[in-house]
Design a protein around this motif. Structure first.
Motif, mmCIF file in Angstrom:
data_model
loop_
_atom_site.group_PDB
_atom_site.id
_atom_site.type_symbol
_atom_site.label_atom_id
_atom_site.label_comp_id
_atom_site.label_asym_id
_atom_site.label_seq_id
_atom_site.Cartn_x
_atom_site.Cartn_y
_atom_site.Cartn_z
ATOM 1 N N LEU A 236 -4.545 -19.146 50.494
ATOM 2 C CA LEU A 236 -3.297 -18.393 50.426
ATOM 3 C C LEU A 236 -3.161 -17.442 51.605
ATOM 4 O O LEU A 236 -2.067 -17.178 52.073
ATOM 5 C CB LEU A 236 -3.210 -17.627 49.115
ATOM 6 C CG LEU A 236 -3.318 -18.493 47.846
ATOM 7 C CD1 LEU A 236 -3.287 -17.615 46.615
ATOM 8 C CD2 LEU A 236 -2.222 -19.540 47.811
ATOM 9 N N ASP A 237 -4.283 -16.911 52.071
ATOM 10 C CA ASP A 237 -4.334 -16.076 53.265
ATOM 11 C C ASP A 237 -5.783 -16.052 53.744
ATOM 12 O O ASP A 237 -6.609 -16.784 53.216
ATOM 13 C CB ASP A 237 -3.767 -14.670 53.007
ATOM 14 C CG ASP A 237 -4.497 -13.914 51.901
ATOM 15 O OD1 ASP A 237 -5.751 -13.991 51.837
ATOM 16 O OD2 ASP A 237 -3.834 -13.230 51.105
ATOM 17 N N VAL B 183 2.595 -22.250 40.275
ATOM 18 C CA VAL B 183 3.734 -21.399 40.609
ATOM 19 C C VAL B 183 3.341 -20.329 41.630
ATOM 20 O O VAL B 183 4.158 -19.904 42.445
ATOM 21 C CB VAL B 183 4.323 -20.763 39.325
ATOM 22 C CG1 VAL B 183 5.459 -19.812 39.636
ATOM 23 C CG2 VAL B 183 4.786 -21.854 38.376
ATOM 24 N N SER B 184 2.080 -19.916 41.641
ATOM 25 C CA SER B 184 1.641 -18.854 42.553
ATOM 26 C C SER B 184 1.391 -19.344 43.984
ATOM 27 O O SER B 184 1.192 -18.538 44.881
ATOM 28 C CB SER B 184 0.366 -18.198 42.019
ATOM 29 O OG SER B 184 -0.707 -19.119 42.049
ATOM 30 N N VAL B 185 1.426 -20.643 44.208
ATOM 31 C CA VAL B 185 1.178 -21.199 45.542
ATOM 32 C C VAL B 185 2.473 -21.144 46.356
ATOM 33 O O VAL B 185 3.521 -21.575 45.881
ATOM 34 C CB VAL B 185 0.674 -22.657 45.421
ATOM 35 C CG1 VAL B 185 0.516 -23.294 46.791
ATOM 36 C CG2 VAL B 185 -0.635 -22.703 44.654
ATOM 37 N N GLN C 195 3.390 -28.805 52.786
ATOM 38 C CA GLN C 195 4.688 -28.266 52.376
ATOM 39 C C GLN C 195 4.995 -28.813 50.986
ATOM 40 O O GLN C 195 4.992 -30.026 50.780
ATOM 41 C CB GLN C 195 5.771 -28.697 53.362
ATOM 42 C CG GLN C 195 7.158 -28.253 53.008
ATOM 43 C CD GLN C 195 7.355 -26.752 53.181
ATOM 44 O OE1 GLN C 195 6.853 -26.163 54.112
ATOM 45 N NE2 GLN C 195 8.072 -26.144 52.270
ATOM 46 N N VAL C 196 5.263 -27.920 50.023
ATOM 47 C CA VAL C 196 5.562 -28.334 48.656
ATOM 48 C C VAL C 196 6.867 -29.139 48.637
ATOM 49 O O VAL C 196 7.870 -28.730 49.209
ATOM 50 C CB VAL C 196 5.684 -27.118 47.714
ATOM 51 C CG1 VAL C 196 6.151 -27.540 46.326
ATOM 52 C CG2 VAL C 196 4.355 -26.374 47.625
ATOM 53 N N MET D 219 1.024 -28.601 38.545
ATOM 54 C CA MET D 219 0.905 -29.686 39.531
ATOM 55 C C MET D 219 1.784 -29.412 40.746
ATOM 56 O O MET D 219 2.836 -28.785 40.625
ATOM 57 C CB MET D 219 1.311 -31.030 38.944
ATOM 58 C CG MET D 219 0.405 -31.513 37.850
ATOM 59 S SD MET D 219 0.890 -33.173 37.332
ATOM 60 C CE MET D 219 -0.376 -34.081 38.172
ATOM 61 N N ILE D 220 1.341 -29.921 41.900
ATOM 62 C CA ILE D 220 2.116 -29.836 43.131
ATOM 63 C C ILE D 220 2.072 -31.186 43.820
ATOM 64 O O ILE D 220 1.004 -31.799 43.946
ATOM 65 C CB ILE D 220 1.556 -28.754 44.088
ATOM 66 C CG1 ILE D 220 1.780 -27.354 43.505
ATOM 67 C CG2 ILE D 220 2.167 -28.875 45.480
ATOM 68 C CD1 ILE D 220 1.171 -26.238 44.324
#
Length: 82
Positions: free
Chosen positions: A23-24, A49-51, A68-69, A76-77
Motif C-alpha cells: 500500500l505504501d 475495499v481498503s486496496v 490497476q483494479v 476479491m479483486i
C-alpha cells in the motif's frame, strides 16, 4: 460461468499461491492469487475495499507488478497489469 469470466480476453492459469499487496513503503497486506493471464490477475484478501485502485502486487508467479483494479467485491479483486 459468471459474467466476469465471459468478458476475459485471454485465458487464465490457476496458480493458488500467496502474495503481498504493498500500500505504501511501510504497509503491505497478504493476499491469495487465484489465477493469472498475460494481462491481469484475480486475488482474494480479507478487505479488498481498503486496496487503492492502483497497487503493487508481489508474488512468486509475477514478481513485482503494478496493477490497476478492474473490478472488486468485498474480498476479491480483478486487476490488469500496468
Amino acid at each position: 460461468m459468471s459474467y466476469i469470466e465471459n468478458r476475459r480476453s485471454e485465458p487464465r492459469t490457476r496458480v493458488n499461491e500467496g502474495g503481498l499487496i504493498t500500500l505504501d513503503e511501510h504497509t503491505s497486506i497478504g493476499c491469495f492469487v487465484h489465477d493469472i493471464s498475460a494481462g491481469g490477475i484475480k486475488i482474494t484478501l480479507l478487505d479488498a475495499v481498503s486496496v487503492p485502485n492502483t497497487f503493487v502486487l508481489i508474488a512468486p508467479c509475477v514478481g513485482d507488478k503494478v496493477c490497476q483494479v478492474v473490478w472488486r467485491t468485498d474480498e476479491m479483486i480483478g486487476a490488469k497489469f500496468e
